[in-house]
Design a protein around this motif. Sequence first.
Motif, mmCIF file in Angstrom:
data_model
loop_
_atom_site.group_PDB
_atom_site.id
_atom_site.type_symbol
_atom_site.label_atom_id
_atom_site.label_comp_id
_atom_site.label_asym_id
_atom_site.label_seq_id
_atom_site.Cartn_x
_atom_site.Cartn_y
_atom_site.Cartn_z
ATOM 1 N N MET B 1 10.062 -13.202 -0.041
ATOM 2 C CA MET B 1 8.830 -12.861 0.232
ATOM 3 C C MET B 1 8.269 -13.900 1.357
ATOM 4 O O MET B 1 8.764 -14.952 1.559
ATOM 5 C CB MET B 1 7.755 -13.011 -0.919
ATOM 6 C CG MET B 1 8.003 -12.321 -1.960
ATOM 7 S SD MET B 1 8.019 -10.597 -1.857
ATOM 8 C CE MET B 1 6.291 -10.259 -1.779
ATOM 9 N N THR B 2 7.316 -13.145 2.120
ATOM 10 C CA THR B 2 6.765 -14.003 3.041
ATOM 11 C C THR B 2 5.787 -15.022 2.592
ATOM 12 O O THR B 2 4.754 -14.600 1.895
ATOM 13 C CB THR B 2 6.277 -13.211 4.376
ATOM 14 O OG1 THR B 2 5.193 -12.556 3.553
ATOM 15 C CG2 THR B 2 6.991 -12.407 4.964
ATOM 16 N N SER B 3 5.806 -16.169 2.690
ATOM 17 C CA SER B 3 4.870 -17.249 2.323
ATOM 18 C C SER B 3 4.164 -17.827 3.522
ATOM 19 O O SER B 3 4.608 -17.679 4.626
ATOM 20 C CB SER B 3 5.636 -18.124 1.777
ATOM 21 O OG SER B 3 6.182 -19.193 2.643
ATOM 22 N N ALA B 28 -2.822 -9.105 6.328
ATOM 23 C CA ALA B 28 -2.801 -8.627 4.912
ATOM 24 C C ALA B 28 -4.285 -7.939 4.809
ATOM 25 O O ALA B 28 -4.279 -6.856 4.045
ATOM 26 C CB ALA B 28 -2.278 -9.683 3.851
ATOM 27 N N PHE B 31 -4.203 -4.572 6.536
ATOM 28 C CA PHE B 31 -3.373 -3.653 5.743
ATOM 29 C C PHE B 31 -3.996 -3.024 4.742
ATOM 30 O O PHE B 31 -4.035 -1.851 4.405
ATOM 31 C CB PHE B 31 -2.059 -4.248 5.398
ATOM 32 C CG PHE B 31 -1.068 -4.135 6.507
ATOM 33 C CD1 PHE B 31 -0.918 -3.390 7.419
ATOM 34 C CD2 PHE B 31 -0.106 -5.418 6.453
ATOM 35 C CE1 PHE B 31 -0.042 -3.252 8.187
ATOM 36 C CE2 PHE B 31 0.874 -5.638 7.576
ATOM 37 C CZ PHE B 31 0.878 -4.363 8.495
ATOM 38 N N GLN B 32 -4.703 -3.806 3.820
ATOM 39 C CA GLN B 32 -5.355 -3.377 2.635
ATOM 40 C C GLN B 32 -6.390 -2.523 2.852
ATOM 41 O O GLN B 32 -6.588 -1.549 2.026
ATOM 42 C CB GLN B 32 -5.742 -4.686 1.832
ATOM 43 C CG GLN B 32 -4.464 -5.223 1.397
ATOM 44 C CD GLN B 32 -4.796 -6.627 0.505
ATOM 45 O OE1 GLN B 32 -5.244 -6.369 -0.603
ATOM 46 N NE2 GLN B 32 -4.281 -7.781 0.865
ATOM 47 N N ALA B 35 -5.087 0.759 3.897
ATOM 48 C CA ALA B 35 -4.616 1.563 2.819
ATOM 49 C C ALA B 35 -5.429 2.077 2.088
ATOM 50 O O ALA B 35 -5.777 3.252 1.613
ATOM 51 C CB ALA B 35 -3.533 0.559 1.814
ATOM 52 N N LEU B 36 -6.693 1.292 1.747
ATOM 53 C CA LEU B 36 -7.773 1.552 1.018
ATOM 54 C C LEU B 36 -8.762 2.937 1.437
ATOM 55 O O LEU B 36 -8.912 3.789 0.640
ATOM 56 C CB LEU B 36 -8.583 0.514 0.436
ATOM 57 C CG LEU B 36 -8.271 -0.572 -0.422
ATOM 58 C CD1 LEU B 36 -9.103 -1.488 -0.867
ATOM 59 C CD2 LEU B 36 -7.750 0.434 -1.956
ATOM 60 N N VAL B 39 -6.713 5.828 1.179
ATOM 61 C CA VAL B 39 -6.639 6.416 -0.391
ATOM 62 C C VAL B 39 -7.859 7.315 -0.425
ATOM 63 O O VAL B 39 -7.987 8.339 -0.900
ATOM 64 C CB VAL B 39 -6.336 5.501 -1.498
ATOM 65 C CG1 VAL B 39 -6.709 6.176 -2.599
ATOM 66 C CG2 VAL B 39 -4.813 5.072 -1.002
ATOM 67 N N TYR B 45 -11.225 14.204 0.956
ATOM 68 C CA TYR B 45 -10.605 15.528 1.265
ATOM 69 C C TYR B 45 -10.074 16.488 0.008
ATOM 70 O O TYR B 45 -10.609 17.583 0.238
ATOM 71 C CB TYR B 45 -9.391 15.296 2.301
ATOM 72 C CG TYR B 45 -8.784 16.535 2.835
ATOM 73 C CD1 TYR B 45 -9.360 17.282 3.955
ATOM 74 C CD2 TYR B 45 -7.426 17.051 2.206
ATOM 75 C CE1 TYR B 45 -8.888 18.194 4.486
ATOM 76 C CE2 TYR B 45 -7.106 18.137 3.017
ATOM 77 C CZ TYR B 45 -7.518 18.868 4.044
ATOM 78 O OH TYR B 45 -6.947 20.055 4.483
ATOM 79 N N LEU B 46 -9.273 15.981 -0.796
ATOM 80 C CA LEU B 46 -9.052 17.002 -1.838
ATOM 81 C C LEU B 46 -10.202 17.299 -2.569
ATOM 82 O O LEU B 46 -10.337 18.324 -3.350
ATOM 83 C CB LEU B 46 -8.049 15.808 -2.844
ATOM 84 C CG LEU B 46 -6.753 15.805 -2.183
ATOM 85 C CD1 LEU B 46 -5.744 15.145 -3.030
ATOM 86 C CD2 LEU B 46 -5.968 17.103 -1.740
ATOM 87 N N MET B 373 -3.434 14.198 -19.470
ATOM 88 C CA MET B 373 -3.065 12.993 -19.084
ATOM 89 C C MET B 373 -3.822 11.584 -19.634
ATOM 90 O O MET B 373 -3.120 10.462 -20.088
ATOM 91 C CB MET B 373 -3.371 12.749 -17.366
ATOM 92 C CG MET B 373 -2.714 13.803 -16.680
ATOM 93 S SD MET B 373 -2.550 13.559 -14.911
ATOM 94 C CE MET B 373 -1.264 14.178 -14.313
ATOM 95 N N TYR B 376 -1.963 11.354 -23.380
ATOM 96 C CA TYR B 376 -0.594 10.762 -23.158
ATOM 97 C C TYR B 376 -0.782 9.448 -22.638
ATOM 98 O O TYR B 376 -0.113 8.369 -23.003
ATOM 99 C CB TYR B 376 0.205 11.327 -22.217
ATOM 100 C CG TYR B 376 0.793 12.608 -23.144
ATOM 101 C CD1 TYR B 376 1.905 12.489 -24.055
ATOM 102 C CD2 TYR B 376 0.246 13.891 -23.405
ATOM 103 C CE1 TYR B 376 2.175 13.480 -24.924
ATOM 104 C CE2 TYR B 376 0.705 14.949 -24.253
ATOM 105 C CZ TYR B 376 1.567 14.662 -24.840
ATOM 106 O OH TYR B 376 2.139 15.669 -25.630
ATOM 107 N N LEU B 377 -1.732 9.011 -21.717
ATOM 108 C CA LEU B 377 -1.756 7.528 -21.270
ATOM 109 C C LEU B 377 -2.283 7.097 -22.292
ATOM 110 O O LEU B 377 -1.824 5.459 -22.250
ATOM 111 C CB LEU B 377 -2.952 7.550 -20.019
ATOM 112 C CG LEU B 377 -2.186 8.030 -18.823
ATOM 113 C CD1 LEU B 377 -3.303 7.909 -17.701
ATOM 114 C CD2 LEU B 377 -1.092 6.950 -18.372
ATOM 115 N N SER B 380 0.684 5.856 -24.235
ATOM 116 C CA SER B 380 1.622 4.760 -23.577
ATOM 117 C C SER B 380 1.059 3.548 -23.481
ATOM 118 O O SER B 380 1.647 2.371 -23.865
ATOM 119 C CB SER B 380 1.770 5.449 -22.183
ATOM 120 O OG SER B 380 2.154 6.692 -21.943
#
Lengths: 364, 399
Positions: B1-3, B28, B31-32, B35-36, B39, B45-46, B373, B376-377, B380
């Motif tokens: 991992m990058t430290s 970082a 990126f996050q 990414a968020l 999502v 959109y959906l 879901m 069953y979740l 689990s």
Amino acid sequence: MNAPPKKPSREFLKPPVTEVGVLGWLHSNLFNTWYNSLLTVVVLLMLWQLVPPLFGWAFVDSVWNSPAEACRDIEGACWSVIPQNISFIVFGFFPDGHQWRPGIAMLLLLGLVIFSKDSRHWKKSLAVYWLVGLVTMGILMYGGLFGLLVVDTDQWSGLPLTFMLALFGMVAGYPLGVLLALGRRSRMPAIKTLCVVYIEMIRGVPLISLLFMSSVMFPLFLPEGVTFDKVLRAQVAIILFTAAYIAEVVRGGLQAMPRGQFEAAESLGLNYNQTMRLIILPQALKIVIPPSLGILLSTFKDTSLVVIIALYDVLKTTKVTLSNPKWTGFSTEAYIFLAVFYFICCYAMSNYSRKLEKALHTGR
Amino acid sequence: MTSKPSIVADTEYQPSAVPFWRDPDKRAIVFQVVALLLVAFVSYYLFSNTQANLERQSIATGFGFLGKEAGFEIGESLIAYSAADRYVDALLVGALNTIKVSFIGIVFTIVLGTLVGIARLSSNWLVAKLAGSYIELMQNIPVLLQLFFWYAIFYESFPSPRQALNPFAGVFLCNRGLIFAVPETHAAHATMGWAFAAALVIGWGLHRWGNRRQARTGQIFPSIRVSMALCIFLPFLVWVFAGTPTAMDVPELQGFNFKGGVTVSPEFSALLLGLVFYTAAFVAEIVRAGIQSVGRGQVEAAMAIGLLPGQVLHLVILPQALRVIIPPLTSQMLNLTKNSSLAIAIGYADFVAVTNTTINQTGQAIEGVALIMLVYLFFSLSMSLFMNWYNKKMALVER
């Protein structure tokens, strides 16, 4: 072997007959203690009760290739249900006269699989072969080029569908799974959380619920006017499902990498991408080849679940055959045939995976 | 991992000299956020597409449908249910049916899997080979195909009730399922149940007391054997005092079907058989691996200090093997529960099957799939909570 001495000074005492040869084997493997002897006798008696009638049903009183009427008045198995309907069971609704296309596509797939079994062929060229093979298979199945009739995916059924769902579930699921595994091991909390939630959620629910989602929910997700057909939707569901399981397998491989590998890569000045691409993933993915084959195996078995959302895989085409009044009542025979088919495929895979595990266990 | 490259901070270079795309921490964050956002954008959109589609097809949203009348019958149910009841009752019936088949399946699977796993290790060649063949055969055939097979056996190979097979007195096997005699309901049965529960509690207390006494004085108290005897003896005592009621509710042929006794439907039997035979093969491999994980030296040492074979198993092998066995075993139990959703394919009314009917009637697919879901979740997550608790309890105390 040395030549025997000319004059044996004394006679060799042979071991007792009960310790060598067939008798010795029987004694040490079946009758070594009183309860083992009892167990052997009981099991043999049970087999004696069970095997001869089954053998008679399957091989003696059975018919192998006859019209349906001939099956009605025999005692044994009616295996005729298979050869009489084989083209529908294997190819489903693929148009008549074009069934050679999926036939050749499956032979191509078989050839590629056999070629890939040999680890000497694991080079970059193998990926090229697979790519060419998959494109050729796609053209053969879909048509549209070289004057081939276009066959829409909703007519793809039977065995080719089973193979396609399993193969693409794995091929497309793998990169996604690797990304998810890397994300789960990431130090960025947001990325990590997203990946953990995805993986645990998918692994916590049965495949059926995802297939339901694909058949009833995906159409709602798309903008008005955009549709894509049921087979592809089920394929997407299988890919999403498989990816979560692959992610866990790959994570196991990543965790097995010693810290020294990461530290050595860092001290060489490699960045994250380079570390992963050049050092970690090649080693981690090698370790997880056998468990990945296990995933392929269960994906292959799981594709049979598409029966429930009315896709015509090989199990469904068999069921359709059995719902024909001519052939109702011969389910046992048809299911045994399918079981044998699945068993051969899966056993070959699991056997290969076990051998590979030994071969790859190179010890570091 | 990058430290985090700490060199930067230690030298006289100013951190500001590092452009932000070279600073792992800032990168970082970028990126996050990306990414968020991605999502969030995809979800939006959906969601908006779904909203538009639902409006166009005028499908209701929300869980309001749960309170409406279901209007469909369910083949078998543990609680009173009729078509006039609400959807929420129907779903409860389905969930109870799922729990019923999973619970019974898990019990049978553990028994069969353990037996086969031990047989796999038997020194008897025939038994070991048979167990091995069973494992290979069952593991390599899709469970759905096995369900269809057993269902076909019930429907096509078993005779009609008039010619029902009668292997033992009071047990009938036909295409309507398995029908067997049970003791006629008697007031003493409830008391016997309480007696059994009391025996369990006493046994648990005895076990704890025995353990503490053993830790204190070294004397062993056979708490397991005493508890088992109590579990049989206390209900028996109640039965004797109630005047030994022996009346049986024996199934009898009336018209085209059996009356009386208890009927196990072909759907339930086929589902149970398929799930148990399939999962037991995996459990057998787990049990075998667990037993083999205990080193030979452990067994030899235990025998050398004079323990009896039963004690070797109970005191040396099992505590060590169970540590290896339990985690994969729970995941197999979970697999069995998840696979019980295949019930829909052979018409057993489990939770998924009932939800599917509900979806078809109301058109509310999103709520239906979400319910499946969630349920069953829930299974689990409770299973993994148990696992964490167990792992913590069982973790080796390292010195």
